[in-house]
Design an enzyme around this catalytic site. Structure first.
Site, PDB file in Angstrom:
ATOM      1  N   LYS A 127      96.932  -3.394 -36.197  1.00 12.66           N
ATOM      2  CA  LYS A 127      96.418  -2.534 -37.673  1.00 12.66           C
ATOM      3  C   LYS A 127      95.968  -1.253 -38.089  1.00 12.66           C
ATOM      4  O   LYS A 127      96.195  -0.052 -37.215  1.00 12.66           O
ATOM      5  CB  LYS A 127      95.675  -3.340 -37.857  1.00 12.66           C
ATOM      6  N   HIS A 130      92.870   2.960 -41.589  1.00 15.43           N
ATOM      7  CA  HIS A 130      93.357   3.308 -43.844  1.00 15.43           C
ATOM      8  C   HIS A 130      91.884   3.431 -43.834  1.00 15.43           C
ATOM      9  O   HIS A 130      91.334   4.487 -43.036  1.00 15.43           O
ATOM     10  CB  HIS A 130      93.388   1.734 -43.920  1.00 15.43           C
ATOM     11  N   HIS A 133      88.738   2.740 -42.803  1.00 13.45           N
ATOM     12  CA  HIS A 133      87.735   2.882 -41.685  1.00 13.45           C
ATOM     13  C   HIS A 133      87.573   4.662 -41.498  1.00 13.45           C
ATOM     14  O   HIS A 133      87.019   4.830 -40.529  1.00 13.45           O
ATOM     15  CB  HIS A 133      88.894   2.753 -40.301  1.00 13.45           C
TER      16      HIS A 133
HETATM   17  N1  ARG Z   1      86.271  -3.951 -36.494  1.00 16.02           N
HETATM   18  C1  ARG Z   1      85.381  -4.205 -37.170  1.00 16.02           C
HETATM   19  C2  ARG Z   1      86.214  -3.713 -38.530  1.00 16.02           C
HETATM   20  O1  ARG Z   1      86.922  -3.254 -38.574  1.00 16.02           O
HETATM   21  C3  ARG Z   1      84.143  -3.436 -37.525  1.00 16.02           C
HETATM   22  C4  ARG Z   1      83.345  -2.938 -35.956  1.00 16.02           C
HETATM   23  C5  ARG Z   1      81.885  -2.582 -36.161  1.00 16.02           C
HETATM   24  N2  ARG Z   1      80.984  -2.751 -34.995  1.00 16.02           N
HETATM   25  C6  ARG Z   1      80.782  -4.076 -34.847  1.00 16.02           C
HETATM   26  N3  ARG Z   1      80.322  -3.747 -33.860  1.00 16.02           N
HETATM   27  N4  ARG Z   1      80.618  -5.232 -35.003  1.00 16.02           N
HETATM   28  O2  ARG Z   1      85.672  -4.565 -39.885  1.00 16.02           O
END
Ligand code: ARG
Length: 565
Positions: A127, A130, A133
């Site tokens: 993905k 964006h 993030h």
């Molecule tokens: N990949 C997840 C998202 O985009 C965030 C991950 C954050 N870190 C974790 N250990 N859950 O929402």
């Protein structure tokens, strides 16, 4: 180390032993205007504990406190006790400390021997990266710098979203509507097109969802075709993410993402079972959290696949073992708050005392023209596009103002990207932000370029004054603007401490704007490179101290202080 606020807190504590020095320190305020003194104690805050009216407390303290170092006068005024500094002593001590401590100014070695794990950025593979993030990335990066500045060892982890049903969807879409050349030519943009198309088509054809689940199940079973495609999508994504990290100058110590825990999950499930925490619910395995007022934490789906929370539990146990962290910090959108509360609870129920050291740092939603961003609908602003637009616009400004500048491209890159980072770190993190091109790239006012420009202005003055004399007469620096600038400079270490305690980079960002404004007021009122050698040395000391403090602050929010802008 010079700290007049602490000296005052100690003097008050001697009179009021019921309150600790730290409590008093926290009560002290910087009054909004100089007639109310330089530091004030609002006595209504302690009136209950002392069972006396504030006015009486202020008067009693005023007559009992005397001979405090650096203090000329104290005045009780309607329930406040106002302290007036000895100006030239204050100016001298403040500037001396800054000029001595240099790039350490603002830091206190409170973190020695302690490790902080920071989990930030964590975009989802296949993905696009964006603006949502971006927040996690720049907040996490700034927190990391702040902790490091205070002596902590930091481990930055990019917990990539590289596993899950979305890969099943992508494989289906790729097989139906994609081809290798297109993906190779357009990278993430093509993967995004396929992902969006999948969701459009699946609305009318629910069979597609089943197919996607099948493909994901194949991945989980180790099917080589599925895994090869997955690895390929992952490599393409990482290559593009890396471009963004390079632009932002953000680095990680580990890219162990969700898939890293695939082979560590069985042990966790076994442990949960042994500890009698698992319950069956409609074929799935859950940890019941009803007692704690939360919905159950799903551990294993009916079809045997694991979940986001399962991976987080496995990851936390792994990190504790490998890094023995003092705190493990997760920077994500506030929408995930419940998720973190749930699995933090599970860790606690497993009997791990370090559950208390897991910290979620939530931030507000990023919307685009008032609408929530959604990858599924293709409604995203790509970060790479924002950054290159910011660089382009900065370059245009430089071309028009200063066409002969050396390293134009490099400067435009740091200032343009810095503008985007700065605007993201300007509001309290929990506030929702609506992304707007105009605001992110506004080069006047309370922005990154303004602070960068002020830093460069200090550098330019210093360049023109080759003398290295740091002995100055502080009595020459007591005009309104000079004194105000000193007071703001003095507050930097305290601001860093607040930013760290509240996990809030915006404290630094806002401080930098105040400092830049105070400096520019001084700069416009008082010529620096004057004939009078004494005056010139004194004002230069102020410029040097400002430059050091601006540079230290800029670095803490992930910006590079520039010599020329
Ligand atoms: N990949 C997840 C998202 O985009 C965030 C991950 C954050 N870190 C974790 N250990 N859950 O929402």
């Amino acid at each position: 180390m010079f700290d007049v606020k602490d000296t005052i807190a100690q003097a008050i504590h001697k009179q009021l032993p019921e309150l600790s020095r730290e409590q008093i320190y926290d009560m002290l305020e910087y009054p909004p205007n100089p007639e109310m003194g330089d530091i004030a104690l609002p006595c209504f805050k302690m009136s209950k504990t002392l069972r006396k009216p504030p006015v009486q407390i202020a008067h009693e303290l005023a007559s009992n406190i005397s001979n405090v170092e650096f203090i000329d006068k104290l005045e009780p005024v309607s329930g406040y006790l106002n302290f007036f500094f000895n100006k030239s002593l204050f100016v001298e001590q403040t500037l001396k400390r800054i000029l001595e401590e240099q790039e350490r100014y603002g830091s206190q070695p409170i973190g020695q021997g302690k490790t902080i794990v920071i989990d930030y950025s964590a975009p989802n593979i296949a993905k696009p990266f964006h603006v949502g993030h971006l927040r996690s990335t720049v907040i996490g990066n700034s927190l990391r710098k702040i902790f490091e500045f205070m002596g902590y060892r930091c481990i930055g982890i990019n917990h990539l979203g590289d596993w899950g049903t979305q890969f099943g969807k992508l494989i289906v879409a790729y097989k139906l509507w994609g081809n290798k050349d297109e993906v190779e030519a357009h990278g993430i943009k093509e993967l995004l097109r396929l992902y969006v198309k999948f969701h459009e088509e699946a609305e009318n054809d629910p069979k597609l969802e089943d197919e996607a689940r099948d493909w994901f199940a194949r991945m989980e079973k180790g099917d080589s075709e599925a895994l090869e495609l997955w690895q390929w999508f992952k490599d393409i994504s990482l290559k593009e993410f890396q471009k963004v990290y390079d632009l932002l100058d953000v680095h990680f110590d580990s890219y162990a993402g969700e898939s890293f825990y695939n082979d560590k999950m069985d042990a966790v499930i076994e442990e949960l079972r042994k500890k009698n925490l698992l319950k069956e619910s409609e074929g799935a395995l859950i940890v019941d959290l009803e007692k704690y007022g939360m919905p159950p934490c799903m551990i294993l789906k009916k079809d045997g696949s694991s979940l986001y929370a399962t991976r987080d539990i496995a990851a936390a146990i792994y990190r504790k073992k490998v890094y023995d962290f003092h705190k493990c910090i997760y920077v994500t959108g506030a929408a995930q708050s419940l998720h973190f509360q749930q699995w933090f609870k599970v860790i606690e129920l497993m009997g791990y005392e370090w559950a208390k050291d897991l910290v979620h740092v939530p931030f507000g939603l990023v919307s685009l023209g008032g609408e929530k961003l959604s990858t599924r609908k293709g409604k995203v602003v790509l970060l790479e596009d924002i950054l290159s637009e910011a660089i382009k616009k900065t370059l245009e400004i430089i071309e028009s103002k200063n066409p002969d500048m050396e390293n134009k491209e490099e400067v435009a890159r740091y200032v343009g990207v810095g503008a985007v980072i700065f605007s993201d770190l300007y509001s309290n993190r929990i506030k929702d932000v609506s992304f707007s091109w105009d605001e992110a790239l506004n080069f006047d006012g309370e922005t990154g370029p303004y602070v960068q420009y002020t830093h460069a202005r200090c550098c330019s003055v210093i360049r023109k004054a080759p003398e290295h004399d740091n002995c100055f007469n502080p009595a020459l620096l007591v005009t309104k603007e000079e004194y105000q600038l000193c007071k703001t400079l003095y507050q930097f270490p305290e601001k860093v401490m607040i930013a760290l305690n509240q996990l809030e980079p915006s404290v630094i960002t806002r401080y930098l704007v105040d400092l830049a404004q105070d400096f520019n007021r001084f700069y416009h009122e008082h010529p620096i490179l004057v004939e009078d050698q004494q005056l010139r040395t004194a004002r230069l000391a102020l410029v040097k101290a400002t430059r050091i403090t601006l540079a230290n602050g800029l670095k803490l929010i992930g910006l590079k202080p520039l010599e020329r802008v």
